[in-house]
Design a protein around this motif. Structure first.
Motif, PDB file in Angstrom:
ATOM      1  N   LEU A  72      84.023   6.759  53.081  1.00 31.00           N
ATOM      2  CA  LEU A  72      82.906   6.796  54.014  1.00 31.00           C
ATOM      3  C   LEU A  72      82.184   8.128  53.915  1.00 31.00           C
ATOM      4  O   LEU A  72      82.759   9.176  54.186  1.00 31.00           O
ATOM      5  CB  LEU A  72      83.444   6.591  55.432  1.00 31.00           C
ATOM      6  CG  LEU A  72      82.486   6.441  56.578  1.00 31.00           C
ATOM      7  CD1 LEU A  72      81.604   5.221  56.406  1.00 31.00           C
ATOM      8  CD2 LEU A  72      83.257   6.339  57.891  1.00 31.00           C
ATOM      9  N   SER A  73      80.924   8.079  53.462  1.00 32.56           N
ATOM     10  CA  SER A  73      80.085   9.277  53.438  1.00 32.56           C
ATOM     11  C   SER A  73      78.673   8.852  53.819  1.00 32.56           C
ATOM     12  O   SER A  73      78.406   7.669  54.021  1.00 32.56           O
ATOM     13  CB  SER A  73      80.097   9.928  52.048  1.00 32.56           C
ATOM     14  OG  SER A  73      79.365   9.145  51.132  1.00 32.56           O
ATOM     15  N   ASP A  74      77.770   9.804  53.893  1.00 32.43           N
ATOM     16  CA  ASP A  74      76.380   9.471  54.219  1.00 32.43           C
ATOM     17  C   ASP A  74      75.698   8.731  53.068  1.00 32.43           C
ATOM     18  O   ASP A  74      74.783   7.953  53.294  1.00 32.43           O
ATOM     19  CB  ASP A  74      75.587  10.743  54.534  1.00 32.43           C
ATOM     20  CG  ASP A  74      76.020  11.368  55.838  1.00 32.43           C
ATOM     21  OD1 ASP A  74      76.593  10.661  56.681  1.00 32.43           O
ATOM     22  OD2 ASP A  74      75.780  12.578  56.019  1.00 32.43           O
ATOM     23  N   ASP A  81      78.516  -1.370  58.247  1.00 30.51           N
ATOM     24  CA  ASP A  81      78.923  -1.766  59.598  1.00 30.51           C
ATOM     25  C   ASP A  81      78.778  -3.268  59.830  1.00 30.51           C
ATOM     26  O   ASP A  81      79.572  -3.876  60.543  1.00 30.51           O
ATOM     27  CB  ASP A  81      78.113  -1.003  60.653  1.00 30.51           C
ATOM     28  CG  ASP A  81      78.570   0.439  60.812  1.00 30.51           C
ATOM     29  OD1 ASP A  81      79.658   0.782  60.310  1.00 30.51           O
ATOM     30  OD2 ASP A  81      77.827   1.216  61.437  1.00 30.51           O
ATOM     31  N   ASP A  96      70.380   2.927  54.147  1.00 33.07           N
ATOM     32  CA  ASP A  96      71.387   3.444  55.073  1.00 33.07           C
ATOM     33  C   ASP A  96      72.740   2.777  54.798  1.00 33.07           C
ATOM     34  O   ASP A  96      73.041   1.722  55.348  1.00 33.07           O
ATOM     35  CB  ASP A  96      70.928   3.169  56.508  1.00 33.07           C
ATOM     36  CG  ASP A  96      71.810   3.792  57.564  1.00 33.07           C
ATOM     37  OD1 ASP A  96      72.956   4.178  57.242  1.00 33.07           O
ATOM     38  OD2 ASP A  96      71.361   3.873  58.725  1.00 33.07           O
ATOM     39  N   VAL A 111      79.441   4.134  50.884  1.00 34.08           N
ATOM     40  CA  VAL A 111      80.500   3.544  51.696  1.00 34.08           C
ATOM     41  C   VAL A 111      81.146   2.446  50.868  1.00 34.08           C
ATOM     42  O   VAL A 111      80.462   1.555  50.347  1.00 34.08           O
ATOM     43  CB  VAL A 111      79.973   2.962  53.027  1.00 34.08           C
ATOM     44  CG1 VAL A 111      81.100   2.305  53.809  1.00 34.08           C
ATOM     45  CG2 VAL A 111      79.290   4.039  53.864  1.00 34.08           C
ATOM     46  N   ARG A 139      75.804   3.344  55.748  1.00 32.63           N
ATOM     47  CA  ARG A 139      76.693   3.119  56.895  1.00 32.63           C
ATOM     48  C   ARG A 139      76.257   1.914  57.717  1.00 32.63           C
ATOM     49  O   ARG A 139      77.084   1.125  58.159  1.00 32.63           O
ATOM     50  CB  ARG A 139      76.784   4.363  57.760  1.00 32.63           C
ATOM     51  CG  ARG A 139      77.616   5.441  57.116  1.00 32.63           C
ATOM     52  CD  ARG A 139      77.786   6.625  58.033  1.00 32.63           C
ATOM     53  NE  ARG A 139      78.550   7.649  57.356  1.00 32.63           N
ATOM     54  CZ  ARG A 139      79.485   8.387  57.939  1.00 32.63           C
ATOM     55  NH1 ARG A 139      79.755   8.208  59.211  1.00 32.63           N
ATOM     56  NH2 ARG A 139      80.130   9.297  57.260  1.00 32.63           N
ATOM     57  N   ARG A 140      74.966   1.766  57.922  1.00 32.63           N
ATOM     58  CA  ARG A 140      74.460   0.628  58.695  1.00 32.63           C
ATOM     59  C   ARG A 140      74.762  -0.681  57.974  1.00 32.63           C
ATOM     60  O   ARG A 140      75.198  -1.659  58.583  1.00 32.63           O
ATOM     61  CB  ARG A 140      72.961   0.778  58.922  1.00 32.63           C
ATOM     62  CG  ARG A 140      72.369  -0.353  59.730  1.00 32.63           C
ATOM     63  CD  ARG A 140      70.904  -0.038  60.103  1.00 32.63           C
ATOM     64  NE  ARG A 140      70.299  -1.209  60.666  1.00 32.63           N
ATOM     65  CZ  ARG A 140      69.425  -1.999  60.052  1.00 32.63           C
ATOM     66  NH1 ARG A 140      69.019  -1.706  58.829  1.00 32.63           N
ATOM     67  NH2 ARG A 140      68.930  -3.061  60.642  1.00 32.63           N
ATOM     68  N   ALA A 195      86.537   0.206  55.894  1.00 27.78           N
ATOM     69  CA  ALA A 195      86.047   1.287  55.037  1.00 27.78           C
ATOM     70  C   ALA A 195      87.218   1.933  54.303  1.00 27.78           C
ATOM     71  O   ALA A 195      88.243   2.244  54.898  1.00 27.78           O
ATOM     72  CB  ALA A 195      85.296   2.320  55.857  1.00 27.78           C
TER      73      ALA A 195
END
Length: 136
Positions: A34-36, A21, A15, A39, A17-18, A31
């Protein structure tokens, strides 16, 4: 020799994004993409870090895996203050508590998302045994 414009680690994770973060929240990164599946982070122009989905098609077949065997070092002016902020204050997981090493570090190691290890380091004078091993 090649001219480099940049050099930074890209960690394969489940993941992105996690994982990103964590570095945004606790270490002041921002960032820049930023994409799925990817990052990219930066803190000042000199510090970059990115996360890529471990199963993204740009990874050659047979090489996709999650982070393992990587230790990210973050050098800080005061490791004790960071330990107080991150471990005592924020309650982050700390598999190696704050300690001084004879090779010239006061440090502790955090466990971030997906078992990413982050070594928070303050350089201190090494013992005589190690001082001679440093290049001038």
């Amino acid at each position: 020799m090649a001219t480099l414009n940049s050099f930074y680690p890209v960690l394969e994770v489940h993941d992105p994004r996690r994982a990103a973060d964590f570095f945004v929240s606790y270490f002041g990164f921002e960032a820049t993409f930023l994409s799925d599946w990817y990052v990219s982070l930066a803190r000042d122009p000199a510090y970059e870090l990115a996360f890529l989905a471990h199963d993204h098609p740009t990874i050659p077949e047979g090489f996709g895996s999650r982070v393992a065997g990587v230790l990210l070092n973050l050098e800080v002016p005061d490791a004790t203050a960071e330990y107080d902020r991150l471990v005592r204050g924020a309650g982050l997981t700390c598999p190696l508590a704050l300690r001084d090493e004879p090779f010239g570090q006061r440090h502790f190691i955090l466990e971030g998302p997906e078992r990413i290890l982050v070594d928070v380091i303050e350089n201190i004078p090494p013992s005589g045994e190690f001082a001679a091993q440093y290049a001038e």
